[in-house]
Design an enzyme around this catalytic site. Structure first.
Site, PDB file in Angstrom:
ATOM      1  N   SER A 228       0.857  -1.200   0.000  1.00  0.00           N
ATOM      2  CA  SER A 228       0.000   0.000   0.000  1.00  0.00           C
ATOM      3  C   SER A 228       0.879   1.231   0.000  1.00  0.00           C
ATOM      4  CB  SER A 228      -0.855   0.010   1.285  1.00  0.00           C
ATOM      5  OG  SER A 228      -0.073   0.476   2.384  1.00  0.00           O
ATOM      6  N   ASP A 229       0.252   2.382  -0.243  1.00  0.00           N
ATOM      7  CA  ASP A 229       1.003   3.608  -0.011  1.00  0.00           C
ATOM      8  C   ASP A 229       0.876   3.946   1.483  1.00  0.00           C
ATOM      9  OD1 ASP A 229       1.481   6.491  -2.175  1.00  0.00           O
ATOM     10  OD2 ASP A 229       2.412   5.954  -0.268  1.00  0.00           O
ATOM     11  N   TRP A 230       1.538   5.000   1.875  1.00  0.00           N
ATOM     12  CA  TRP A 230       1.723   5.399   3.278  1.00  0.00           C
ATOM     13  C   TRP A 230       0.384   5.509   4.031  1.00  0.00           C
ATOM     14  CZ3 TRP A 230       6.598   7.522   5.267  1.00  0.00           C
ATOM     15  CH2 TRP A 230       6.507   8.000   6.563  1.00  0.00           C
ATOM     16  N   CYS A 231       0.104   4.557   4.914  1.00  0.00           N
ATOM     17  CA  CYS A 231      -1.120   4.568   5.735  1.00  0.00           C
ATOM     18  C   CYS A 231      -2.401   4.494   4.903  1.00  0.00           C
ATOM     19  CB  CYS A 231      -1.188   5.795   6.637  1.00  0.00           C
ATOM     20  SG  CYS A 231       0.148   5.861   7.810  1.00  0.00           S
ATOM     21  N   ALA A 232      -2.297   4.090   3.630  1.00  0.00           N
ATOM     22  CA  ALA A 232      -3.478   4.097   2.762  1.00  0.00           C
ATOM     23  C   ALA A 232      -4.575   3.147   3.241  1.00  0.00           C
ATOM     24  CB  ALA A 232      -3.066   3.765   1.329  1.00  0.00           C
TER      25      ALA A 232
END
Ligand code: GLC
Length: 702
Positions: free
Chosen positions: A266-270
């Site tokens: 995932s992207d950052w905290c997505a």
């Protein structure tokens, strides 16, 4: 080898508890930012404790000099956890690590995939010394809206060029060095993130499946076919479904259709942000949606760590699906070598100075990334010439651009340093009055935007050149001075006013360590410019999005722009200021004699050849571009699409015949039924020095 690793990975998986399996899907940031807003160093006792419990499988370090933290984290993992599984170490190495290369949007203008590949291999050599073995690059988001700050990180508006560049980065990162100096590449941000509405970062993307398949997915497919080991899902939504929970794109297309066997991160905290997207009520639902959507590794938030166990125990997630995800991470750890040697990427010490051979490549790539847009016969300047130097960007210290964390910022060659080293006598003027009172006949005005104003979360409403810079150019012209405008920027900017008062315009982007030297080389003629735009430069912000490979519409704008009822504006031109693929040289290249060795294509490729002549005495490089137009297809197809290019060197007065092979694959596209093939019918094959070339031949597919 892969089979052997697979057997070992399965044996290891078999020994894991459910919580340890989940731990392999959790990535923790160990840098000095948390991602959820609070500034704190996360490599603390709590992080070490989670590593001991096998609840972290990967770490992300956005800052340099974390080598001691990384080494300690790895030691805890391999000495104090039950199964001693090493950690993968990720970082964002987008256009260099110690040695900084031009921004990716600048490098794309070089059309030199070999140099780009070399820059990736050098970045891998430098980054792996710091313990890193996965990079979150290349960024492959097609971008057609320069208000979006992240246009700086990608390869521009064309899917074919982005695909060729994807292959170069993947091979350079993953294959060109010895094993201990290879970075696993992460293609990002899958897919369509660059179509953020209104150019506003993280915003909604409304993209139909045809556009996704025939444009935004193409560079990812190229990167996957080149062997990329990871793919990162973007923050955005497509068709109202957040990509982080989008099983259609992550499982059906990426996994099944593209047969991608690597890791999806995932992207950052997505995953956590699925709550804000409004498709999860809480972190438990967010964990379920992200995992079912196809996310293997959760970056930096804790939804998986806290809820996957319960979701599996409750039968909402099948443990076999979990096992498949864990196996992918374990396979990545075996393939990159850390299972045999957890400290494989920590055995060398970082360079104390920038290696000269690395800087040479950075300089070559910077030389070839600069685009000469206008030249009323005033460039190149005479070496040793007295020049007035001014403009808002003239004294910028940071010419490395966004998304870099080099330890060697002060090694950047600034514009004044480069100009003086090149032998120019520089008179620095900070006001119009100083400019007027100086009897120098030539003025260099550095315009653009600060490096910090491009990249992530840097969307801008106004991308025009500053008034005060235009004023300097205007006053210089009014005082009969020759004016050279140098644009320092991470995005296409509106140059329409600037162009009126500039005898020459040099688009310098942000060029990395060699910025001032490469720019000065262009102005003195030591370097013959060869860059070509990888993005369209709009004439007016009101035209955005504007790109060359647009659909014709049912009412195509006419050249004469005289018919009111066509796709046009009543208050301005529909044409760009400078088109995709455009760039001038100090040489003079002309194209003639386009020949196809057949006017029909049936199964076997057709050869296209064209003569390029350098009508000057100055040797130079020219990017010969081949475009395809599908005149009548099952869906509406772009007026032109780049399908091949060759960057060729010609001596003064040299003529060369350049040949291309036209294959059916070059003519193919995804039909409404998702079948990828080309239709029988008429095609136009264009070849020239930019996307507005009128030189074409017809070709019929039988
Ligand atoms: C950022 C970016 C992504 C990057 C990640 C880790 O928000 O969207 O490109 O890889 O976080 O730094």
């Amino acid at each position: 080898m892969k089979k052997e690793y697979y057997e070992k990975a399965k044996q290891l998986l078999f020994q894991m508890t459910l919580q340890e399996k989940i731990g392999q899907l959790c990535q923790k940031n160990i840098g000095d930012t948390s991602g959820l807003g609070e500034e704190k160093n996360l490599i603390n006792e709590d992080a070490y404790d989670k590593i001991r419990q096998g609840r972290i499988g990967l770490i992300l370090q956005p800052a340099w000099n974390m080598i001691d933290d990384i080494r300690e984290a790895q030691r805890v993992a391999v000495e104090e956890s039950r199964l001693k599984v090493p950690l993968l170490v990720h970082s964002d190495i987008i256009h260099g690590f110690d040695t900084i290369f031009p921004l990716p949007i600048a490098s794309a203008c070089s059309f030199n995939t070999e140099l780009i590949r070399r820059s990736a291999a050098i970045s891998a050599t430098e980054a792996t010394v710091a313990g890193i073995n996965v990079t979150h690059a290349p960024m492959l988001d097609i971008a057609r809206d320069p208000r979006w700050g992240r246009i700086a990180e990608g390869a521009g508006e064309d899917a074919y060029l982005a695909g060729e560049i994807a292959k170069a980065y993947v091979k350079g990162f993953q294959e060109d060095n010895g094993r201990s100096e290879c970075l696993s590449a992460t293609l990002k941000h899958f897919a369509g993130y660059g179509a953020a509405e209104a150019g506003r970062d993280y915003n909604t993307c409304e993209l139909g499946e045809r556009t996704m398949r025939n444009t935004y997915l193409r560079p990812f497919k190229a990167g996957i076919d080149a062997g990329a080991k990871l793919v990162m899902a973007g923050f955005h939504t497509v068709d109202s479904v957040p990509m982080t929970a989008n099983a259609k794109y992550l499982r059906k297309i990426l996994r099944k259709e593209f047969t991608f066997e690597g890791v999806v991160i995932s992207d950052w905290c997505a995953p956590y942000e699925l709550i804000a997207h409004g498709i999860a009520e809480n972190e438990r639902e967010a964990a379920l949606s992200a995992f079912q959507g196809g996310i293997d590794v959760e970056m930096c938030s804790d939804c998986y760590d806290r809820f996957l166990n319960e979701l599996i125990t409750a039968g909402l997630i099948d443990e076999k699906t979990l096992d498949a995800a864990v196996l992918r991470i374990l396979m990545l750890k075996f393939e990159c070598g850390i299972m045999e040697d957890p400290y494989l990427f920590m055995r060398k010490s970082g360079a104390c100075v920038l290696p000269p051979d690395h800087l040479q490549v950075a300089e070559k790539l910077a030389d070839e990334s600069i685009v000469l847009l206008k030249n009323e016969n005033i460039l190149p300047l005479k070496p040793g010439e007295k020049i007035i130097v001014t403009g808002s960007r003239c004294f910028d210290a940071n010419l490395l651009g966004c998304w870099q964390s080099s330890r060697f910022i002060t090694d950047t060659i600034t514009y004044p340093q480069g100009l003086e080293k090149e032998g120019f006598h520089c008179h620095y003027a900070s006001t119009a009055q100083e400019l007027i009172s100086d009897d120098c006949g030539t003025v260099i005005v550095f315009v653009g935007e600060a490096a910090e104003n491009s990249g992530e979360a840097c969307s801008e409403q106004d991308i025009r050149i500053l008034e005060e810079d235009i004023e300097l150019l205007r006053i210089a012209k009014e005082n009969d001075k020759k004016t050279v405008c140098v644009v320092s920027t991470g995005r296409p900017m509106i140059l329409t006013e600037t162009e009126k008062y500039s005898d020459a315009i040099v688009y310098a982007w942000y060029l990395g360590h060699s910025a001032g030297k490469s720019l000065a080389g262009i102005l003195s003629g030591r370097v013959n410019p060869s860059g070509k735009l990888c993005v369209t430069l709009p004439r007016d912000m009101g035209q955005i999005p504007i790109y060359y490979n647009h659909l014709p519409t049912g009412r195509p704008r006419s050249e004469a722009d005289d018919n009111k009822f066509t796709s046009r504006y009543i208050d301005g031109s529909s044409e760009p200021l400078y088109p995709f693929g455009f760039g001038l040289s100090y040489s003079k290249f002309i194209y003639e004699n386009l020949i196809l060795d057949s006017d029909v294509i049936i199964d076997v490729p057709v050869k296209a050849s064209i003569t390029v002549e350098n009508q000057s005495d100055t040797a130079g490089k020219e990017t010969v571009q081949l475009y395809v137009h599908d005149v009548c297809a099952q869906i509406s197809r772009p007026v032109k699409e780049l399908a091949a290019f060759q960057k060729v060197y010609l001596n003064g007065r040299e003529r060369k015949t350049i040949t291309f092979e036209i294959t059916e694959e070059m003519l193919a596209y995804y039909h409404s039924d998702n079948n990828f093939c080309c239709d029988p019918g008429l095609f136009e094959i264009y070849i020239g020095g930019d996307s507005e070339t009128k030189i074409f031949k017809s070709l019929r597919k039988i």
